[in-house]
Design a protein around this motif. Structure first.
Motif, PDB file in Angstrom:
ATOM      1  N   SER A  42      -3.487  -3.710   6.368  1.00 35.85           N
ATOM      2  CA  SER A  42      -4.616  -4.694   7.700  1.00 35.85           C
ATOM      3  C   SER A  42      -4.773  -5.682   6.727  1.00 35.85           C
ATOM      4  N   PHE A  43      -4.479  -7.121   7.909  1.00 36.82           N
ATOM      5  CA  PHE A  43      -4.760  -8.282   7.509  1.00 36.82           C
ATOM      6  C   PHE A  43      -5.294  -9.554   7.942  1.00 36.82           C
ATOM      7  N   GLU A  44      -6.334 -10.030   7.269  1.00 36.44           N
ATOM      8  CA  GLU A  44      -7.145 -10.934   7.673  1.00 36.44           C
ATOM      9  C   GLU A  44      -6.141 -11.924   8.856  1.00 36.44           C
ATOM     10  N   PRO A  45      -6.261 -11.540   9.965  1.00 34.24           N
ATOM     11  CA  PRO A  45      -5.717 -13.009  11.377  1.00 34.24           C
ATOM     12  C   PRO A  45      -5.261 -13.442  10.790  1.00 34.24           C
ATOM     13  N   THR A  46      -5.812 -14.877   9.712  1.00 32.22           N
ATOM     14  CA  THR A  46      -5.457 -16.078   9.371  1.00 32.22           C
ATOM     15  C   THR A  46      -4.670 -15.872   7.917  1.00 32.22           C
ATOM     16  N   TRP A  68       1.488  -8.507  -5.850  1.00 26.22           N
ATOM     17  CA  TRP A  68       0.853  -7.471  -4.885  1.00 26.22           C
ATOM     18  C   TRP A  68      -0.514  -8.387  -5.387  1.00 26.22           C
ATOM     19  N   ALA A  69      -0.331  -9.168  -6.224  1.00 22.43           N
ATOM     20  CA  ALA A  69      -1.788  -9.812  -7.124  1.00 22.43           C
ATOM     21  C   ALA A  69      -1.849 -11.097  -5.862  1.00 22.43           C
ATOM     22  N   LYS A  70      -0.307 -11.497  -4.629  1.00 19.86           N
ATOM     23  CA  LYS A  70      -0.281 -12.398  -4.253  1.00 19.86           C
ATOM     24  C   LYS A  70      -1.217 -11.634  -2.640  1.00 19.86           C
ATOM     25  N   THR A  71      -0.709 -10.658  -2.542  1.00 19.77           N
ATOM     26  CA  THR A  71      -0.899  -9.609  -1.450  1.00 19.77           C
ATOM     27  C   THR A  71      -1.884  -9.224  -1.362  1.00 19.77           C
ATOM     28  N   LYS A  72      -2.589  -8.887  -2.186  1.00 25.57           N
ATOM     29  CA  LYS A  72      -4.190  -7.897  -2.076  1.00 25.57           C
ATOM     30  C   LYS A  72      -5.108  -8.977  -1.808  1.00 25.57           C
ATOM     31  N   PRO A  73      -5.618 -10.060  -2.156  1.00 24.70           N
ATOM     32  CA  PRO A  73      -7.101 -10.794  -1.731  1.00 24.70           C
ATOM     33  C   PRO A  73      -6.315 -10.496   0.318  1.00 24.70           C
ATOM     34  N   LEU A  74      -5.436 -11.037   0.532  1.00 28.81           N
ATOM     35  CA  LEU A  74      -4.822 -11.165   1.928  1.00 28.81           C
ATOM     36  C   LEU A  74      -5.433  -9.677   2.623  1.00 28.81           C
ATOM     37  N   PHE A  75      -5.988  -8.280   2.761  1.00 28.72           N
ATOM     38  CA  PHE A  75      -6.739  -7.921   2.996  1.00 28.72           C
ATOM     39  C   PHE A  75      -7.345  -7.113   4.071  1.00 28.72           C
ATOM     40  N   ASN A  76      -7.819  -7.074   4.808  1.00 30.67           N
ATOM     41  CA  ASN A  76      -9.246  -7.097   5.885  1.00 30.67           C
ATOM     42  C   ASN A  76      -9.650  -5.355   6.053  1.00 30.67           C
ATOM     43  N   ALA A  77      -8.705  -4.473   5.351  1.00 24.13           N
ATOM     44  CA  ALA A  77      -8.931  -2.835   5.076  1.00 24.13           C
ATOM     45  C   ALA A  77      -8.264  -2.824   3.925  1.00 24.13           C
ATOM     46  N   LYS A  78      -8.666  -1.525   3.664  1.00 22.63           N
ATOM     47  CA  LYS A  78      -7.612  -0.597   2.348  1.00 22.63           C
ATOM     48  C   LYS A  78      -6.440  -0.415   2.562  1.00 22.63           C
ATOM     49  N   PRO A  79      -5.666  -0.775   2.380  1.00 22.98           N
ATOM     50  CA  PRO A  79      -3.918   0.104   2.094  1.00 22.98           C
ATOM     51  C   PRO A  79      -4.066   0.955   2.180  1.00 22.98           C
ATOM     52  N   GLU A  80      -3.104   1.814   3.134  1.00 25.95           N
ATOM     53  CA  GLU A  80      -2.572   3.312   2.706  1.00 25.95           C
ATOM     54  C   GLU A  80      -2.033   3.039   2.285  1.00 25.95           C
ATOM     55  N   ALA A  81      -0.842   4.338   1.902  1.00 27.89           N
ATOM     56  CA  ALA A  81       0.277   4.449   0.865  1.00 27.89           C
ATOM     57  C   ALA A  81       0.245   5.938   0.849  1.00 27.89           C
ATOM     58  N   TRP A  82       1.888   6.127   2.109  1.00 25.70           N
ATOM     59  CA  TRP A  82       2.494   8.197   1.456  1.00 25.70           C
ATOM     60  C   TRP A  82       3.493   8.225   1.244  1.00 25.70           C
ATOM     61  N   THR A  97      -1.096  -6.740  15.677  1.00 30.80           N
ATOM     62  CA  THR A  97      -0.860  -7.330  15.496  1.00 30.80           C
ATOM     63  C   THR A  97      -0.817  -8.168  13.773  1.00 30.80           C
ATOM     64  N   ASN A  98      -1.762  -7.325  13.180  1.00 29.72           N
ATOM     65  CA  ASN A  98      -2.947  -8.132  11.757  1.00 29.72           C
ATOM     66  C   ASN A  98      -1.982  -6.931  10.870  1.00 29.72           C
ATOM     67  N   ILE A  99      -1.738  -5.611  11.610  1.00 31.42           N
ATOM     68  CA  ILE A  99      -1.567  -4.273  10.745  1.00 31.42           C
ATOM     69  C   ILE A  99       0.067  -4.357  10.908  1.00 31.42           C
ATOM     70  N   PHE A 100       0.672  -4.212   9.809  1.00 28.42           N
ATOM     71  CA  PHE A 100       1.810  -4.073   9.280  1.00 28.42           C
ATOM     72  C   PHE A 100       2.220  -3.079   8.129  1.00 28.42           C
ATOM     73  N   PHE A 101       3.165  -2.424   8.104  1.00 31.08           N
ATOM     74  CA  PHE A 101       3.709  -1.334   7.632  1.00 31.08           C
ATOM     75  C   PHE A 101       5.344  -1.577   6.831  1.00 31.08           C
ATOM     76  N   THR A 102       5.132  -1.477   5.749  1.00 30.79           N
ATOM     77  CA  THR A 102       7.095  -1.275   4.997  1.00 30.79           C
ATOM     78  C   THR A 102       6.946  -0.064   4.671  1.00 30.79           C
ATOM     79  N   TYR A 103       8.226   0.482   5.047  1.00 31.52           N
ATOM     80  CA  TYR A 103       9.349   1.280   4.767  1.00 31.52           C
ATOM     81  C   TYR A 103      10.518   2.071   4.288  1.00 31.52           C
ATOM     82  N   SER A 104      10.540   1.802   2.945  1.00 32.26           N
ATOM     83  CA  SER A 104      11.209   2.150   1.924  1.00 32.26           C
ATOM     84  C   SER A 104      12.524   3.780   1.773  1.00 32.26           C
ATOM     85  N   TYR A 105      13.141   3.599   1.146  1.00 32.68           N
ATOM     86  CA  TYR A 105      13.461   4.376   0.739  1.00 32.68           C
ATOM     87  C   TYR A 105      13.704   4.242  -0.928  1.00 32.68           C
ATOM     88  N   TRP A 106      13.391   5.755  -1.398  1.00 37.96           N
ATOM     89  CA  TRP A 106      14.028   5.665  -2.878  1.00 37.96           C
ATOM     90  C   TRP A 106      14.364   6.786  -3.657  1.00 37.96           C
TER      91      TRP A 106
END
Length: 98
Positions: free
Chosen positions: A9-13, A75-89, A47-56
């Protein structure tokens, strides 16, 4: 096969900055050893919430990516843009219908 789902979830800006970073790195992520699929989704209502979906191929392949210089730089460029803690499964695919 391991399926990795990450909710962000990202800051809209900051959305355009995130999308530019993803665009610049998506092919490198997909080409990383052990990754066989990568998609990005955007929530239709929040629309500020995104999901990545990947196969490993394995958990080891995912961990190799998570400890790589590529991941660290993305991640260094992505992390400062969040407005909530990311979740991963990490999940196992049980059924797939085409």
């Amino acid at each position: 096969m391991l399926v990795r789902i990450v909710k962000m979830s990202f800051e809209p800006t900051k959305i355009e900055e995130f999308l530019a970073n993803f665009e610049a790195n998506k092919s490198k992520i997909r080409a990383f050893g052990g990754c066989s699929f990568l998609e990005l989704y955007r929530d239709q209502n929040n629309t500020n919430i995104f999901f990545t979906y990947s196969y490993w191929n394995s958990e080891n392949d995912l961990n190799n990516y998570r400890h790589s210089e590529l991941f660290k730089s993305v991640w260094a460029k992505t992390k400062p843009l969040f407005n909530a803690k990311p979740e991963a499964w990490s999940v196992d695919k049980l059924v797939s219908l085409n």
